[in-house]
Structure formats: C-alpha cells, structure tokens
Design a protein around this motif. Structure first.
Motif, mmCIF file in Angstrom:
data_model
loop_
_atom_site.group_PDB
_atom_site.id
_atom_site.type_symbol
_atom_site.label_atom_id
_atom_site.label_comp_id
_atom_site.label_asym_id
_atom_site.label_seq_id
_atom_site.Cartn_x
_atom_site.Cartn_y
_atom_site.Cartn_z
ATOM 1 N N THR A 113 0.602 -6.144 6.754
ATOM 2 C CA THR A 113 0.223 -6.499 5.386
ATOM 3 C C THR A 113 1.210 -5.869 4.410
ATOM 4 O O THR A 113 1.905 -4.917 4.739
ATOM 5 C CB THR A 113 -1.197 -6.016 5.044
ATOM 6 N N ILE A 114 1.248 -6.414 3.225
ATOM 7 C CA ILE A 114 2.132 -5.910 2.181
ATOM 8 C C ILE A 114 1.326 -5.806 0.891
ATOM 9 O O ILE A 114 0.392 -6.579 0.670
ATOM 10 C CB ILE A 114 3.363 -6.823 2.011
ATOM 11 N N LYS A 115 1.677 -4.852 0.058
ATOM 12 C CA LYS A 115 1.001 -4.679 -1.232
ATOM 13 C C LYS A 115 1.979 -5.062 -2.333
ATOM 14 O O LYS A 115 3.095 -4.566 -2.369
ATOM 15 C CB LYS A 115 0.545 -3.239 -1.416
ATOM 16 N N ILE A 116 1.547 -5.970 -3.205
ATOM 17 C CA ILE A 116 2.368 -6.387 -4.345
ATOM 18 C C ILE A 116 1.526 -6.324 -5.616
ATOM 19 O O ILE A 116 0.304 -6.265 -5.556
ATOM 20 C CB ILE A 116 2.966 -7.804 -4.154
ATOM 21 N N ILE A 117 2.197 -6.363 -6.750
ATOM 22 C CA ILE A 117 1.518 -6.313 -8.046
ATOM 23 C C ILE A 117 1.539 -7.713 -8.658
ATOM 24 O O ILE A 117 2.581 -8.353 -8.715
ATOM 25 C CB ILE A 117 2.207 -5.303 -8.977
ATOM 26 N N CYS A 118 0.389 -8.157 -9.117
ATOM 27 C CA CYS A 118 0.280 -9.467 -9.760
ATOM 28 C C CYS A 118 1.050 -9.443 -11.086
ATOM 29 O O CYS A 118 0.848 -8.537 -11.902
ATOM 30 C CB CYS A 118 -1.189 -9.800 -10.012
ATOM 31 N N PRO A 119 1.924 -10.415 -11.324
ATOM 32 C CA PRO A 119 2.669 -10.441 -12.586
ATOM 33 C C PRO A 119 1.803 -10.782 -13.801
ATOM 34 O O PRO A 119 2.190 -10.530 -14.935
ATOM 35 C CB PRO A 119 3.734 -11.518 -12.350
ATOM 36 N N TRP A 120 0.615 -11.335 -13.572
ATOM 37 C CA TRP A 120 -0.260 -11.741 -14.675
ATOM 38 C C TRP A 120 -1.189 -10.614 -15.121
ATOM 39 O O TRP A 120 -1.309 -10.348 -16.310
ATOM 40 C CB TRP A 120 -1.088 -12.961 -14.275
ATOM 41 N N CYS A 121 -1.865 -9.963 -14.165
ATOM 42 C CA CYS A 121 -2.859 -8.954 -14.537
ATOM 43 C C CYS A 121 -2.453 -7.530 -14.145
ATOM 44 O O CYS A 121 -3.176 -6.586 -14.441
ATOM 45 C CB CYS A 121 -4.215 -9.298 -13.932
ATOM 46 N N SER A 122 -1.342 -7.367 -13.461
ATOM 47 C CA SER A 122 -0.793 -6.067 -13.045
ATOM 48 C C SER A 122 -1.687 -5.289 -12.085
ATOM 49 O O SER A 122 -1.600 -4.078 -12.009
ATOM 50 C CB SER A 122 -0.478 -5.201 -14.263
ATOM 51 N N LYS A 123 -2.520 -5.980 -11.329
ATOM 52 C CA LYS A 123 -3.360 -5.315 -10.333
ATOM 53 C C LYS A 123 -2.702 -5.435 -8.958
ATOM 54 O O LYS A 123 -1.946 -6.355 -8.699
ATOM 55 C CB LYS A 123 -4.753 -5.925 -10.307
ATOM 56 N N LEU A 124 -3.009 -4.503 -8.080
ATOM 57 C CA LEU A 124 -2.441 -4.452 -6.744
ATOM 58 C C LEU A 124 -3.157 -5.439 -5.827
ATOM 59 O O LEU A 124 -4.391 -5.484 -5.785
ATOM 60 C CB LEU A 124 -2.574 -3.035 -6.187
ATOM 61 N N ILE A 125 -2.376 -6.237 -5.090
ATOM 62 C CA ILE A 125 -2.911 -7.234 -4.168
ATOM 63 C C ILE A 125 -2.370 -6.913 -2.782
ATOM 64 O O ILE A 125 -1.184 -6.674 -2.626
ATOM 65 C CB ILE A 125 -2.463 -8.658 -4.553
#
Length: 50
Positions: free
Chosen positions: A12-24
C-alpha cells in the motif's frame, strides 16, 4: 558471508489528496498505473502523478 535481506516493498502507499489535503492509503498498483483515484473523504477524483 553475506546475509540475505528481506524485501521492504509495501503493498500500500499513502498519498495526500490535492483537494482536501487528507491522507489516503491505497494499493500501490493504483498509484503506479496512474488510475483515477477517488478520495474517501471529499469524494473527488484525481490522478496520481510523480
């Protein structure tokens, strides 16, 4: 003598949403293949690019 090393590749990988800046957290193959990602928090879609 050489010791065998364990492979540290994550599935799995963790990225940040460009819209809401939350970790996915999502499967690595989705981010690598450039598939469209749906944010679980704000429900907006985006593509992951390096």
């Amino acid at each position: 003598m050489c010791k065998e090393r364990e492979c540290k590749i994550n599935s799995t990988i963790k990225i940040i949403c460009p819209w809401c800046s939350k970790l996915i957290e999502l499967p690595m193959h989705k981010a690598v293949n450039g598939e469209e990602i749906l944010c679980q928090h704000c429900q907006k879609k985006f593509n992951f690019r390096i």
